[in-house]
Write an enzyme that holds these catalytic residues in place. Sequence first.
Site, PDB file in Angstrom:
ATOM      1  N   ASP A 204       0.828  -1.202   0.000  1.00  0.00           N
ATOM      2  CA  ASP A 204       0.000   0.000   0.000  1.00  0.00           C
ATOM      3  C   ASP A 204       0.872   1.266   0.000  1.00  0.00           C
ATOM      4  OD1 ASP A 204      -2.843   0.920   0.470  1.00  0.00           O
ATOM      5  OD2 ASP A 204      -1.913   1.877   2.193  1.00  0.00           O
ATOM      6  N   GLU A 256      14.438 -15.588  -0.028  1.00  0.00           N
ATOM      7  CA  GLU A 256      14.823 -16.727   0.819  1.00  0.00           C
ATOM      8  C   GLU A 256      13.755 -17.818   0.788  1.00  0.00           C
ATOM      9  OE1 GLU A 256      15.518 -15.538   4.859  1.00  0.00           O
ATOM     10  OE2 GLU A 256      16.598 -13.745   4.204  1.00  0.00           O
TER      11      GLU A 256
END
Length: 540
Positions: A204, A256
């Site tokens: 956002d 990751e």
Amino acid sequence: MPRTEHWWRDAVIYQVYPRSFADSDGDGMGDLPGITGRLPYLRELGIDAVWLSPFYPSPQHDAGYDVADYRGVDPRFGDLGDADKLITEAHHLGLKLIVDLVPNHTSSEHEWFRAAVSAPKGSPERARYIFHDGKGPDGSEPPNSWQSVFGGSAWERLPDGQWYLHLFDVTQPDLNWDNPEVRAEFVDILRFWLDRGVDGFRVDVAHGLIKDKDLTDWTSTSQILGGLEPAGPPPPMWDQEGVHEIYQQWRSVLDEYDGGRILVAEAWVQPASRLARYVRPDEMHQAFNFPYLDAPWTPPRLAEIIDESLAANDAVGATTTWVLSNHDVVRHATRLGYPVGQARMHGIGAEDPQPDTALGLRRARAATLLMLGLPGSAYLYQGEELGLPEHTTMPDEFREDPAWERSGHTERGRDGCRVPLPWEADAPSYGFGPSDRSWLPQPPVWAEYAADRQQGVPGSTWELYRAALATRRSHHLGGGTLVWERKDENALMFRNGDVLVLTNFGVEAVELPAGATVLLSSEPLDDGRVPADVTVWAML
Ligand code: GLC
């Protein structure tokens, strides 16, 4: 199924607005179990992924974009167990699921802000937000001239005399992203949801996190969701250089994890080359193409934006992310029912000029088919697959968007595109939930748009979307390349792989090239010719 690491490059992602999608318990507010129950509908539609607007604990002063706890679920929407079930069930159906992350501001009810209010000036608690002394002999004037996106000053004064910045509502204090504690907290929040299995985050106000250190005055009013001034330097609160290192850090965290987790930027930034900086290889994956959403229904302008966007994204190795509607703008079936070139509307009320609904829907269907024929990814907003218009005659007393009050009732705001969905024409609340309650009133015309009136009905908007998504997938349009055949005042025509896409913006019907076989058309053809305001997909 989009199972690869790069699934997002050509994905069609469907925005669910939890308040208004499906209500499982009859309280008039949508919820997570309601969404889980309707996932088979989304699977049947043929989308690749779902983006969920915020469902976190929140006082709901900005419909959940005022988050009080980033690691929970608001009891209105369910609990963490319901979120886990939703994620699991979506994956079971082959759908990815991304959630909304609101890093620019917290709710004023977040424990950090409560602590900041009761802590003294200069304290570490205040250093998580943007607190300043005021101007004038007694500090009673705000630190600068910035305006809130929702109207009025962007500063609010506490009883001890200090001011805090809120670019949005007064209940949405801006975080201080120069504070390492804020950065560490959000990395932890990312991991919290990644560990629960989400496939990414819609970020956002991604262009707002870093503010110009000097708090340089900026006098022009920030239009709601306005971005850069088209020419000239960025305003001191938007698109500052410092935002990029935040997203580079987040990207390394996402990388990751397996399965291709993504970040998508809500960044009201232009031109396209500036927006493309958010999707450089070590930053985000997607950025909504708002200039395309904002473009008038005129072929030269649309072609120009398409060309600029594709070129700018190609230059950084990204695809383009097309979008026509979301929870912040007037639905495109209504926008396109106004005269071409109408300025951006900040909501529509009963006394305002009303749209030509039939023309709006006809153009919306053509616009969607044009968008889904473009290479890249695309976002759909719940209800557009039903051809839903904006609720343009909602009585003002129901309005909840803070923009309505803060603008002194000059902007009607965004409630008109957030009305609960109609699922069944003859059920209470049109099947939104088991009761007749809905948090915003549904207009009587909702019955004709209900999903059960459209599914399996040839020519319905639902069937058009479903067929378009299937054809887009089987012809690999999302991963294709655009080659123009025609761009003039009356029509746009391009090839994308083996598919020819033609939109007629003019008045007269347009001939298809000889030998073309129609795959899909947004309206019936007229004796083999493409009528006005119609898009056709064909093969040669
Ligand atoms: C984004 C959201 C909008 C919200 C604002 C403040 O623009 O899409 O709904 O009001 O941010 O969080």
